[in-house]
Design an enzyme around this catalytic site. Structure first.
Site, PDB file in Angstrom:
ATOM      1  N   GLU A  27      42.600 -44.796  -7.463  1.00 38.83           N
ATOM      2  CA  GLU A  27      42.988 -46.198  -7.292  1.00 38.83           C
ATOM      3  C   GLU A  27      44.510 -46.298  -7.407  1.00 38.83           C
ATOM      4  O   GLU A  27      45.118 -45.693  -8.281  1.00 38.83           O
ATOM      5  CB  GLU A  27      42.332 -47.084  -8.362  1.00 38.83           C
ATOM      6  CG  GLU A  27      40.830 -47.238  -8.153  1.00 38.83           C
ATOM      7  CD  GLU A  27      40.228 -48.389  -8.960  1.00 38.83           C
ATOM      8  OE1 GLU A  27      40.980 -49.136  -9.619  1.00 38.83           O
ATOM      9  OE2 GLU A  27      38.997 -48.535  -8.912  1.00 38.83           O
ATOM     10  N   HIS A  81      45.217 -53.668  -6.503  1.00 31.83           N
ATOM     11  CA  HIS A  81      44.739 -52.312  -6.731  1.00 31.83           C
ATOM     12  C   HIS A  81      43.745 -51.977  -5.638  1.00 31.83           C
ATOM     13  O   HIS A  81      43.337 -52.845  -4.860  1.00 31.83           O
ATOM     14  CB  HIS A  81      44.170 -52.136  -8.146  1.00 31.83           C
ATOM     15  CG  HIS A  81      42.825 -52.715  -8.394  1.00 31.83           C
ATOM     16  ND1 HIS A  81      42.593 -54.063  -8.522  1.00 31.83           N
ATOM     17  CD2 HIS A  81      41.605 -52.127  -8.535  1.00 31.83           C
ATOM     18  CE1 HIS A  81      41.306 -54.265  -8.754  1.00 31.83           C
ATOM     19  NE2 HIS A  81      40.676 -53.120  -8.764  1.00 31.83           N
ATOM     20  N   HIS A  83      40.196 -49.902  -4.113  1.00 31.53           N
ATOM     21  CA  HIS A  83      38.875 -49.331  -4.350  1.00 31.53           C
ATOM     22  C   HIS A  83      38.678 -48.283  -3.260  1.00 31.53           C
ATOM     23  O   HIS A  83      38.242 -48.622  -2.161  1.00 31.53           O
ATOM     24  CB  HIS A  83      37.793 -50.408  -4.284  1.00 31.53           C
ATOM     25  CG  HIS A  83      37.741 -51.292  -5.482  1.00 31.53           C
ATOM     26  ND1 HIS A  83      36.879 -52.367  -5.589  1.00 31.53           N
ATOM     27  CD2 HIS A  83      38.432 -51.245  -6.659  1.00 31.53           C
ATOM     28  CE1 HIS A  83      37.049 -52.946  -6.778  1.00 31.53           C
ATOM     29  NE2 HIS A  83      37.996 -52.296  -7.437  1.00 31.53           N
ATOM     30  N   ASP A  94      37.105 -55.080 -13.696  1.00 34.88           N
ATOM     31  CA  ASP A  94      38.155 -55.913 -13.102  1.00 34.88           C
ATOM     32  C   ASP A  94      38.074 -57.345 -13.624  1.00 34.88           C
ATOM     33  O   ASP A  94      39.097 -57.970 -13.928  1.00 34.88           O
ATOM     34  CB  ASP A  94      38.038 -55.928 -11.574  1.00 34.88           C
ATOM     35  CG  ASP A  94      38.394 -54.587 -10.947  1.00 34.88           C
ATOM     36  OD1 ASP A  94      39.129 -53.809 -11.576  1.00 34.88           O
ATOM     37  OD2 ASP A  94      37.922 -54.330  -9.824  1.00 34.88           O
TER      38      ASP A  94
HETATM   39 ZN    ZN Z   1      38.778 -52.587  -9.277  1.00 29.19          ZN
END
Ligand code: ZN
Length: 132
Positions: A27, A81, A83, A94
């Protein structure tokens, strides 16, 4: 910190984030700096978790992002961010993180990017508005 809705950014900035995300099997994480709710620049941070399913932003980078924003007269308007192997929807972790960083969260996946904010303890989708 406030949640921006809609989140406004240029197509080229969004494409740059997608490139950054697709270049890493872990990530990626960073802040979007801007004015109002218009993101102007990305500030990538180190993911010290080195994981494909979670991130932990290097605290030194978090401080550096705040300092840069202040120096440039910009605000931290969103956290982004990626995935790498999942959809652009927030994980339970999250949603927990949104309580610590109550701003708009942009999640970038191979299928595209979606933005989220916390609303009454749950993730609510935020529209992304592409601007010139
Ligand atoms: Zn996430």
């Amino acid at each position: 910190m406030k949640a921006c809705e809609p989140l406004r950014l240029s197509r080229s900035l969004l494409e740059a984030l997608s490139r950054e995300a697709s270049a890493s099997k872990h990530e990626v994480v960073g802040f979007l700096l801007g004015v109002g709710c218009r993101a102007l620049v990305a500030f990538p941070m180190e993911n010290v978790a080195s994981s494909s399913v979670e991130f932990l932003a290097n605290p030194l980078d978090v401080v550096a992002a705040h300092n840069l924003a202040e120096a440039l007269g910009l605000e931290l308007i969103a956290l982004y961010h990626s995935h790498p192997f999942g959809p652009a929807a927030p994980s339970p972790k999250d949603v927990e993180g949104m309580k610590w960083w109550p701003m708009t969260w942009l999640i970038v996946s191979a299928q595209g990017a979606r933005a989220w904010r916390l609303a009454e303890g749950k993730a609510a989708e935020v529209p992304i508005e592409l601007v010139a």
